[in-house]
Design an enzyme around this catalytic site. Structure first.
Site, PDB file in Angstrom:
ATOM      1  N   LYS A 116       0.824  -1.196   0.000  1.00  0.00           N
ATOM      2  CA  LYS A 116       0.000   0.000   0.000  1.00  0.00           C
ATOM      3  C   LYS A 116       0.863   1.254   0.000  1.00  0.00           C
ATOM      4  O   LYS A 116       0.497   2.274  -0.593  1.00  0.00           O
ATOM      5  CB  LYS A 116      -0.938   0.001   1.218  1.00  0.00           C
ATOM      6  CG  LYS A 116      -2.080  -0.999   1.153  1.00  0.00           C
ATOM      7  CD  LYS A 116      -2.979  -0.855   2.356  1.00  0.00           C
ATOM      8  CE  LYS A 116      -4.225  -1.725   2.215  1.00  0.00           C
ATOM      9  NZ  LYS A 116      -3.917  -3.150   2.306  1.00  0.00           N
ATOM     10  N   GLU A 200      -2.088   7.184   7.604  1.00  0.00           N
ATOM     11  CA  GLU A 200      -2.715   8.198   6.760  1.00  0.00           C
ATOM     12  C   GLU A 200      -3.819   8.911   7.540  1.00  0.00           C
ATOM     13  O   GLU A 200      -4.390   8.372   8.494  1.00  0.00           O
ATOM     14  CB  GLU A 200      -3.277   7.586   5.476  1.00  0.00           C
ATOM     15  CG  GLU A 200      -4.369   6.587   5.640  1.00  0.00           C
ATOM     16  CD  GLU A 200      -4.829   5.992   4.316  1.00  0.00           C
ATOM     17  OE1 GLU A 200      -6.024   5.648   4.230  1.00  0.00           O
ATOM     18  OE2 GLU A 200      -4.020   5.848   3.386  1.00  0.00           O
ATOM     19  N   ARG A 292      -7.457  -8.252  -8.613  1.00  0.00           N
ATOM     20  CA  ARG A 292      -8.200  -9.501  -8.756  1.00  0.00           C
ATOM     21  C   ARG A 292      -9.662  -9.155  -8.998  1.00  0.00           C
ATOM     22  O   ARG A 292     -10.045  -7.994  -8.964  1.00  0.00           O
ATOM     23  CB  ARG A 292      -8.078 -10.342  -7.479  1.00  0.00           C
ATOM     24  CG  ARG A 292      -8.476  -9.569  -6.222  1.00  0.00           C
ATOM     25  CD  ARG A 292      -8.472 -10.406  -4.972  1.00  0.00           C
ATOM     26  NE  ARG A 292      -8.543  -9.630  -3.760  1.00  0.00           N
ATOM     27  CZ  ARG A 292      -9.637  -9.105  -3.233  1.00  0.00           C
ATOM     28  NH1 ARG A 292     -10.787  -9.253  -3.867  1.00  0.00           N
ATOM     29  NH2 ARG A 292      -9.603  -8.418  -2.118  1.00  0.00           N
TER      30      ARG A 292
END
Length: 659
Positions: A116, A200, A292
């Site tokens: 990430k 974050e 995916r």
């Protein structure tokens, strides 16, 4: 196109891929663990091969074993489904080295999104909006705490390698940062094998909106519209819909363009999902790309009329995308919810066991059911406890919601507990009906969605209906015997004999007295008389006048259970064998803390001799992909601690004894 495909997965996604392959004339090969020897994907595939023990690490995560099967059976391609190896770049590389095609993005694209932290940096460089935060490699707790203070609170800690809501914590003040960091790292290490995190800024009251993207090997990249997934509990999606009722046409176009830009930045091919967090004012920020097919893909299929698995197969076979961006169709509104073996009233504790009864609505033009189990199958402790996905479609959102309510009313599960009643409350809640829900609403107001006082005191008319329906069913069977001595309607010479029926509702016994015959009855419920007149069984329903009010109630019968549904709420009952009963006890007492299910102890918080207070966390278990905190039932002193970190324990095992 391929002539044979191996499906490296299980459950409803494996069954889903099999259906598309069968329609396209493609031979399918399934793989299965010891726990899945009789599973539906094994029965539906053209052939199936065993690959190991019940634990995922011993079977579905064994890439080399899966490749051995693929070579032995002559498969040309491998479809990874979602979960397990679907986002494993090393496995994708191994598939290609074996001369097979991986039905998914390239390993290079996966590696760019596998972290990430790296993904955020890459997206920021490509001009895709990202949330302010920290993605550095320095994972020293002191460094992370300083960065947290710099970013400001509220703050989110996220596992850098992961997904599915695992390894995420919200922190509101600096003093709570280190405990949340340790918990997040532990969960990430257990779930993904790596404990790196990123920080974050936490956007308050956000929406979660994801864009379905598709790319091909010829440089083509488009999006197929958005899905709104803002209804979440502990970061797990519980209600998905398309299109989003929040987006304006301008915001929809901007987010779609940003999603395609993100896909092009990593040379993406095949199906993927770009996930955004959206502020109430409309600013949106990149979160991640799921490399995916998503669990929620059916809602996109229903509004576009496209088969995304077929697109995956065609793109993996080297074909160009079937449509240009402007030609993507969109019609109506679709919604998906998932039926799980879990107990919402016990903190959504996952369940397991044999599905003695499984009633789902019949598929139609408006209702789709994706499931990997049928009645009689077992939900095991080794995998996700999802039973089925229920997806509906209609011309607009209000009609789609009505279809979903109707479909849920037709569902019944006997065996492990389920979340059906929770979903029924969810789809009627003003925050869902008014499309105002944000990602934190469920966690803030969970008491609005789980059983409350109404569960302790069910509608007397519904209880009376259960008693009458039971007697009428017996009467139908007795009609086969013309002897008057076979009649079981309670009639006797002189005066009617009361019939007593015992039900169990939410673990509590309910004893009902009933007199009458031939459709007219008086039912005593908790000391209150309910007059039932003109009662008739009508297919899967009961029609009658209850205290002068005519109603039609739906009935769903299991082997020893009965569900009565009034179109708004359900009453789930278990018919006891006779009316000899006492208070229904619990296996737990106020001096023992037991394991609610099989699992592994990951942390102990106390030692023998420690003084504890009611509600204090005593130890932490991990079971069925989630952490469970076990707490003290009362104030006291720890007399015995019978478990240690790392130990596997059985359900109902005593872990802590209080003096």
């Amino acid at each position: 196109m391929f002539s044979s495909v191996l499906i490296a997965n299980r459950g409803e996604i494996a069954c889903r891929v099999i259906r598309t392959c069968r329609r396209l004339g493609i031979r399918t090969i399934a793989v299965y663990s010891e726990a899945d020897a009789d599973a539906q994907h094994v029965r539906q595939a053209d052939e199936a091969w065993p690959i190991g023990g019940p634990q995922p690490a011993d079977s579905y995560l064994r890439g080399e074993m899966i490749l051995e099967v693929a070579r032995a059976c002559g498969a040309e391609a491998i479809h990874p489904g979602y979960g397990f190896l679907s986002e494993n770049a090393d496995f994708a590389d191994a598939v290609e080295r074996a001369g097979l095609r991986f039905i998914g993005p390239s390993a290079a694209s996966m590696r760019k999104m596998g972290s990430k932290a790296g993904a955020k940096d890459l997206m920021a460089a490509a001009g895709v909006p990202v949330v302010p935060g920290y993605t550095g490699e320095d994972q020293d707790p002191g460094t992370l705490a300083r960065e947290a203070a710099r970013i400001g609170f509220p703050l989110m800690i996220k596992a850098a390698h992961g997904g599915g809501g695992k390894g995420m914590r919200i922190v509101h003040a600096l003093e709570g940062f280190i405990p949340a960091l340790e918990s997040c790292q532990r969960e990430a290490r257990n779930a993904f094998g790596r404990d790196r995190v990123l920080l974050e800024r936490y956007i308050e009251s956000p929406r979660h909106i994801e864009i379905q993207v598709f790319g091909d090997a010829h440089g083509g990249a488009i999006h197929l519209g958005e899905r709104e997934c803002s209804a979440q509990r502990r970061y797990q999606k519980v209600f998905e819909e398309a299109p989003s009722p929040f987006l304006t046409p301008e915001l929809r176009a901007a987010m779609g363009a940003a999603a395609v830009q993100a896909a092009r930045a990593i040379d993406y091919a095949n199906a993927g999902t770009v996930e955004f967090i959206v502020a109430p004012t409309g600013e949106f920020y990149f979160m991640e790309i799921n490399t995916r097919l998503q669990v929620e893909h059916p809602v996109t299929e229903l509004v576009t009329g496209l088969d995304l698995v077929e697109w995956q197969l065609r793109v993996a076979a080297g074909q160009a995308l079937p449509l240009e961006q402007d030609a993507v169709p969109r019609e109506g509104h679709a919604i998906e919810v998932r039926l799980y073996a879990e107990d919402p009233d016990a903190g959504f504790l996952p369940g397991s066991g044999r599905l003695r009864t499984l009633r789902l609505p019949a598929p139609s033009a408006h209702v789709r059911v994706d499931s990997g189990v049928v009645e009689g199958d077992t939900v095991t402790i080794f995998y996700d406890p999802m039973i089925a996905k229920l997806i509906v479609h209609d011309a607009d959102r209000p009609r789609a919601l009505a279809r979903l309510r109707e479909a849920l009313a037709l569902c019944a599960i006997e065996g492990p507990k389920s979340n059906i009643a929770f979903l029924e409350r969810l789809v009627r809640h003003p925050a869902i009906v008014g499309a105002s829900i944000d990602t934190g609403y469920l966690d803030r107001h969970l008491d609005e969605f789980i059983a409350g006082d109404d569960a302790a005191a069910p509608d007397p008319a519904l209880l009376a209906a259960a008693a009458v329906a039971t007697l009428l069913a017996e009467g139908a069977a007795d009609a086969l015997d013309a002897s008057p001595w076979a009649t079981a309607d309670g009639w006797r010479l002189g005066a009617p004999a009361p019939r007593r029926l015992a039900f169990e509702h939410r673990g509590q016994p309910r004893l009902l007295g009933i007199t009458g015959r031939a459709g007219d009855y008086d039912v005593e419920v908790d000391g209150q008389q309910v007059a039932v007149r003109g009662a008739r069984r009508d297919g899967d329903g009961l029609t009658a006048r209850f205290d002068g009010h005519a109603r039609r109630l739906a009935l769903i019968e299991g082997s020893d259970t009965l569900v009565v549904h009034d179109g708004h709420a359900r009453l789930e009952l278990r018919l006891l064998a006779d009316d000899r009963h006492g208070a229904v006890g619990s296996a737990s007492t106020d001096d023992r803390v037991r394991a609610p299910m099989p699992g592994r102890v990951v942390a102990t918080r106390v030692r023998a001799g420690d003084t504890v207070t009611a509600g204090q966390e005593l130890l932490v278990m991990e079971a069925m992909k989630m952490e469970l905190a076990l707490k003290a039932p009362r104030d006291g002193t720890v007399a015995e601690l019978r478990a240690a970190a790392g130990e596997f324990v059985d359900a109902d095992a005593t872990l802590v004894v209080l003096a």
